[in-house]
Design an enzyme around this catalytic site. Sequence first.
Site: not given
Ligand SMILES: Cc1cc2nc3c(=O)[nH]c(=O)nc-3n(C[C@H](O)[C@H](O)[C@H](O)COP(=O)(O)O)c2cc1C
Length: 401
Positions: A102, A176, A352
């Site tokens: 990314q 960002y 998650r």
């Molecule tokens: C611990 C954590 C760190 C994350 N870091 C990033 C990141 O570095 N870049 C990004 O685009 N999204 C980041 N996200 C967002 C996730 O990529 C995703 O968009 C969000 O968790 C929703 O998806 P999910 O329901 O499958 O968790 C992060 C999410 C979590 C939980």
Amino acid sequence: MAERINSALNSASLNGLQLKNRLIKAGTFENRSPNGIPGASLTDFHAQFGRGGIAMTTIGYCAVENAGRLNANMLTMHEDIRSEITQLVQNIQKQDCKVAGQMGHCGAFSKNHTLKARPKGPSGGLNLLGFAEGMWFCDAMSLDDIDHMVDAYRDAAIFMKSVGFDALEIHFGHGYGLCQFLSPLTNHRKDNYGGSLENRLRLPLRVLAAVRAAVGDDFPILAKITMSEGRRGGLHYDDSLEICKALDAAGIDAIIPSNGTSTMNPMLMFRGDSILPALLKYERNRIMRFLLRLMGKKMFPALPFYDMYLLEQAKRIRAVVKCKLVYIGGATSGDNFTEILGAGFDFIQLGRTLLADPDLPQKLAVDPSYKSRCTHCNLCVGTIESPQGIHCPQFTDNSAT
Ligand SMILES: Cc1cc2nc3c(=O)[nH]c(=O)nc-3n(C[C@H](O)[C@H](O)[C@H](O)COP(=O)(O)O)c2cc1C
């Protein structure tokens, strides 16, 4: 049921890259590269998803230059780590798992103390992330700075392809650097890079063109966007349709429609329990702790979680673009995957869900009715600042990763 779930486990191609199924680990910044050097912790973290059966994992937040890092533990895509990052990518690929990187730049907000100058974004003002640490302000980028940022993305893309990444994901969302240009809340420029959406898209589209030219037509590039900032005067769902049309016309291979911003509205991205307790658990800065206590409840309200919480808005994008679409946001079970693919999405990113169940695809292959044990407590979000790096505090044995 088994037949329906198998469609998520079917192979598919993304601009010539063959993926063994439709499931991709979403970028979740790992905090597993102390001083920006990747090693065993980051490798083991991603290898576990490969062993668990996903088709591709995404190394979160690979900064395209030092000024693009939020803190000094983030990776910067540059020659000094060539051998470490090559090893990392190869070791994950040995698990029969492709690796995306990314590409990120934090623009106007940073708490990276290795910076010699103020962080820069479309417009000057407060450095929202750094002011508690004495990095009070950010400056507006000059036209030369804008050219420099495009070059930084180009150089990082050349580097990342050369060390073996299978795909690149450009971060256009979550507040960002590139999102700061897209958003009327953070872009107050009066030149060709501010004002109308056409102008606010100018830098993001230049970046996409530079990355495309760097890696060639037959290399997969994905775009992660924010559909809505959820703030008056900010980006809204209708804007995201126009942004996606522009990315599609400019030759993006796939779009990942996410939501919210890290600084203004992160709960729109996650939903579930407030991330405030998790942030307070690991935050060491006294001023930041005070501010979190003062404003945290308002900034990070619990938002009820429900499966596939972004699906209805993301479907609107499906209707206006031809490129592949990657669903993200609360996909937790085989039934969810079936519904998402049935709605015309090509791939599914999981954040998650995989932190709680790194081997979800294998579990599904054995038991098609399996539903992720993730409770959306969002404690994993706080572990971004933990010394062990991110993990699910409820279910994963961090010593194993
Ligand atoms: C611990 C954590 C760190 C994350 N870091 C990033 C990141 O570095 N870049 C990004 O685009 N999204 C980041 N996200 C967002 C996730 O990529 C995703 O968009 C969000 O968790 C929703 O998806 P999910 O329901 O499958 O968790 C992060 C999410 C979590 C939980």
